[in-house]
Scaffold this motif. Structure first.
Motif, PDB file in Angstrom:
ATOM      1  N   ARG A  88     -16.336  35.687  27.078  1.00 35.09           N
ATOM      2  CA  ARG A  88     -15.695  34.439  26.655  1.00 35.09           C
ATOM      3  C   ARG A  88     -16.648  33.611  25.793  1.00 35.09           C
ATOM      4  O   ARG A  88     -16.244  33.001  24.798  1.00 35.09           O
ATOM      5  N   LYS A  89     -17.916  33.608  26.176  1.00 34.47           N
ATOM      6  CA  LYS A  89     -18.914  32.870  25.400  1.00 34.47           C
ATOM      7  C   LYS A  89     -19.091  33.492  24.015  1.00 34.47           C
ATOM      8  O   LYS A  89     -19.197  32.779  23.012  1.00 34.47           O
ATOM      9  N   ALA A  90     -19.107  34.829  23.962  1.00 36.21           N
ATOM     10  CA  ALA A  90     -19.251  35.517  22.674  1.00 36.21           C
ATOM     11  C   ALA A  90     -18.057  35.234  21.774  1.00 36.21           C
ATOM     12  O   ALA A  90     -18.202  35.022  20.565  1.00 36.21           O
ATOM     13  N   LEU A  91     -16.853  35.240  22.369  1.00 33.04           N
ATOM     14  CA  LEU A  91     -15.651  34.937  21.589  1.00 33.04           C
ATOM     15  C   LEU A  91     -15.707  33.515  21.060  1.00 33.04           C
ATOM     16  O   LEU A  91     -15.375  33.264  19.892  1.00 33.04           O
ATOM     17  N   ARG A  92     -16.134  32.580  21.888  1.00 33.51           N
ATOM     18  CA  ARG A  92     -16.235  31.180  21.459  1.00 33.51           C
ATOM     19  C   ARG A  92     -17.200  31.047  20.286  1.00 33.51           C
ATOM     20  O   ARG A  92     -16.923  30.340  19.310  1.00 33.51           O
ATOM     21  N   GLY A  93     -18.342  31.744  20.354  1.00 32.58           N
ATOM     22  CA  GLY A  93     -19.290  31.691  19.245  1.00 32.58           C
ATOM     23  C   GLY A  93     -18.715  32.258  17.964  1.00 32.58           C
ATOM     24  O   GLY A  93     -18.920  31.702  16.873  1.00 32.58           O
ATOM     25  N   PHE A  94     -17.971  33.364  18.085  1.00 32.13           N
ATOM     26  CA  PHE A  94     -17.347  33.961  16.906  1.00 32.13           C
ATOM     27  C   PHE A  94     -16.315  33.028  16.295  1.00 32.13           C
ATOM     28  O   PHE A  94     -16.273  32.821  15.078  1.00 32.13           O
ATOM     29  N   VAL A  95     -15.475  32.447  17.137  1.00 33.47           N
ATOM     30  CA  VAL A  95     -14.430  31.536  16.659  1.00 33.47           C
ATOM     31  C   VAL A  95     -15.052  30.323  15.982  1.00 33.47           C
ATOM     32  O   VAL A  95     -14.594  29.879  14.919  1.00 33.47           O
ATOM     33  N   ASP A  96     -16.116  29.770  16.567  1.00 30.90           N
ATOM     34  CA  ASP A  96     -16.786  28.621  15.971  1.00 30.90           C
ATOM     35  C   ASP A  96     -17.357  28.958  14.594  1.00 30.90           C
ATOM     36  O   ASP A  96     -17.409  28.104  13.710  1.00 30.90           O
ATOM     37  N   SER A  97     -17.773  30.220  14.409  1.00 26.63           N
ATOM     38  CA  SER A  97     -18.380  30.614  13.135  1.00 26.63           C
ATOM     39  C   SER A  97     -17.345  30.884  12.050  1.00 26.63           C
ATOM     40  O   SER A  97     -17.650  30.781  10.861  1.00 26.63           O
ATOM     41  N   THR A  98     -16.108  31.228  12.450  1.00 19.81           N
ATOM     42  CA  THR A  98     -15.096  31.575  11.450  1.00 19.81           C
ATOM     43  C   THR A  98     -14.206  30.396  11.075  1.00 19.81           C
ATOM     44  O   THR A  98     -13.811  30.261   9.917  1.00 19.81           O
ATOM     45  N   ARG A  99     -13.814  29.588  12.081  1.00 16.15           N
ATOM     46  CA  ARG A  99     -12.963  28.415  11.872  1.00 16.15           C
ATOM     47  C   ARG A  99     -11.683  28.747  11.112  1.00 16.15           C
ATOM     48  O   ARG A  99     -11.284  28.033  10.196  1.00 16.15           O
ATOM     49  N   VAL A 100     -11.049  29.844  11.483  1.00 21.89           N
ATOM     50  CA  VAL A 100      -9.793  30.227  10.841  1.00 21.89           C
ATOM     51  C   VAL A 100      -8.649  29.450  11.471  1.00 21.89           C
ATOM     52  O   VAL A 100      -8.797  28.802  12.512  1.00 21.89           O
ATOM     53  N   ALA A 101      -7.472  29.525  10.858  1.00 21.75           N
ATOM     54  CA  ALA A 101      -6.319  28.764  11.336  1.00 21.75           C
ATOM     55  C   ALA A 101      -5.642  29.426  12.530  1.00 21.75           C
ATOM     56  O   ALA A 101      -5.130  28.743  13.418  1.00 21.75           O
ATOM     57  N   ILE A 102      -5.606  30.763  12.559  1.00 21.36           N
ATOM     58  CA  ILE A 102      -4.935  31.504  13.622  1.00 21.36           C
ATOM     59  C   ILE A 102      -5.885  32.572  14.148  1.00 21.36           C
ATOM     60  O   ILE A 102      -6.494  33.303  13.357  1.00 21.36           O
ATOM     61  N   VAL A 103      -5.993  32.678  15.466  1.00 20.28           N
ATOM     62  CA  VAL A 103      -6.810  33.711  16.100  1.00 20.28           C
ATOM     63  C   VAL A 103      -5.911  34.551  16.998  1.00 20.28           C
ATOM     64  O   VAL A 103      -5.204  34.023  17.861  1.00 20.28           O
ATOM     65  N   CYS A 104      -5.936  35.867  16.798  1.00 20.16           N
ATOM     66  CA  CYS A 104      -5.135  36.805  17.579  1.00 20.16           C
ATOM     67  C   CYS A 104      -6.084  37.668  18.401  1.00 20.16           C
ATOM     68  O   CYS A 104      -6.920  38.379  17.830  1.00 20.16           O
ATOM     69  N   ILE A 105      -5.968  37.612  19.729  1.00 28.13           N
ATOM     70  CA  ILE A 105      -6.879  38.319  20.610  1.00 28.13           C
ATOM     71  C   ILE A 105      -6.109  39.393  21.378  1.00 28.13           C
ATOM     72  O   ILE A 105      -5.084  39.113  22.009  1.00 28.13           O
ATOM     73  N   LEU A 106      -6.614  40.632  21.324  1.00 32.17           N
ATOM     74  CA  LEU A 106      -5.961  41.780  21.936  1.00 32.17           C
ATOM     75  C   LEU A 106      -6.727  42.269  23.159  1.00 32.17           C
ATOM     76  O   LEU A 106      -7.939  42.101  23.244  1.00 32.17           O
ATOM     77  N   GLU A 107      -5.999  42.925  24.048  1.00 32.44           N
ATOM     78  CA  GLU A 107      -6.546  43.527  25.267  1.00 32.44           C
ATOM     79  C   GLU A 107      -7.359  42.501  26.064  1.00 32.44           C
ATOM     80  O   GLU A 107      -8.513  42.718  26.412  1.00 32.44           O
ATOM     81  N   THR A 108      -6.718  41.392  26.361  1.00 25.61           N
ATOM     82  CA  THR A 108      -7.374  40.352  27.151  1.00 25.61           C
ATOM     83  C   THR A 108      -7.598  40.782  28.592  1.00 25.61           C
ATOM     84  O   THR A 108      -8.518  40.299  29.254  1.00 25.61           O
ATOM     85  N   LYS A 109      -6.736  41.659  29.104  1.00 24.18           N
ATOM     86  CA  LYS A 109      -6.750  42.094  30.505  1.00 24.18           C
ATOM     87  C   LYS A 109      -6.547  40.918  31.462  1.00 24.18           C
ATOM     88  O   LYS A 109      -6.981  40.965  32.617  1.00 24.18           O
ATOM     89  N   LEU A 110      -5.883  39.877  30.972  1.00 21.02           N
ATOM     90  CA  LEU A 110      -5.609  38.692  31.789  1.00 21.02           C
ATOM     91  C   LEU A 110      -4.109  38.583  32.047  1.00 21.02           C
ATOM     92  O   LEU A 110      -3.310  38.637  31.114  1.00 21.02           O
TER      93      LEU A 110
END
Length: 207
Positions: A22-44
């Motif tokens: 989750r921390k790694a995903l947050r860092g990636f999202v903060d670095s890209t700042r795109v409008a839409i993020v699609c995340i696959l195989e959450t296993k949640l």
């Protein structure tokens, strides 16, 4: 149609139960700042506001999700409402679809997929996608992990299921889809053995 005014990313995270992921995903999202993020195989099985805040931060204030089944699969899509609005979202067995209305530009349909592993379910999955397309008139972007390949070059060995390749190809042709270039590694999946089987399964298509 042009998608230049609106950026999105799609990432197979292979599970978000680990705080480090989750921390790694947050860092990636903060670095890209795109409008839409699609995340696959959450296993949640459940994705709530707390999960989104942990993984995405406060800029992504709207989301929808497809629950995992027995910790398998799972998708969520999050977006920044200052830049885009997603509406009319609906879950199918292995995908989420939504109507995308950017602040600038024309609206279009988005379908994010995480395909099944079993052959019989793959056939049903492709039929389901074709039915979804018929309910989404106009420009349509479908992307994600199909768990299918189109070409022999998508694998680094000769163990090919040409029957399923043919069905996938007919799905693409019948829906007038054009494959889009994806940034990243040529091969996106490995069985992580000493001599791995590498397969390109993450794809994006536009109709």
């Amino acid at each position: 149609m042009s998608f230049n005014a609106l950026e999105l990313v799609c990432w197979n995270v292979r599970g978000l139960n680990n705080p480090a992921k989750r921390k790694a995903l947050r860092g990636f999202v903060d670095s890209t700042r795109v409008a839409i993020v699609c995340i696959l195989e959450t296993k949640l099985e459940v994705v709530d506001t707390f999960v989104i805040l942990q993984c995405m931060g406060p800029n992504y204030d709207s989301f929808t999700y497809l629950p995992a089944s027995d910790t398998r699969g799972g998708i969520f899509v999050a977006w920044d409402i200052t830049r885009v609005l997603l509406s009319n979202y609906v879950n199918d067995s292995h995908s989420i679809s939504a109507y995308v209305s950017p602040k600038e530009g024309e609206p279009w349909w988005l379908t994010v997929v995480y395909g099944p592993q079993e052959d019989e379910r793959k056939i049903n999955f492709l039929n389901e996608l074709s039915k979804r397309r018929s309910l989404c008139p106009g420009p349509w972007l479908v992307l994600g992990d199909f768990n299918l390949i189109l070409y022999a070059a998508d694998k680094n060995n000769s163990n090919l299921d040409r029957r399923m390749m043919g069905k996938f190809k007919r799905f693409v042709d019948n829906n007038a889809l054009k494959e889009l270039f994806l940034h990243g590694h040529k091969f996106t999946w490995s069985n992580e053995r000493e001599t791995p089987t590498l397969t390109k399964i993450d794809r994006a298509f536009l109709s």
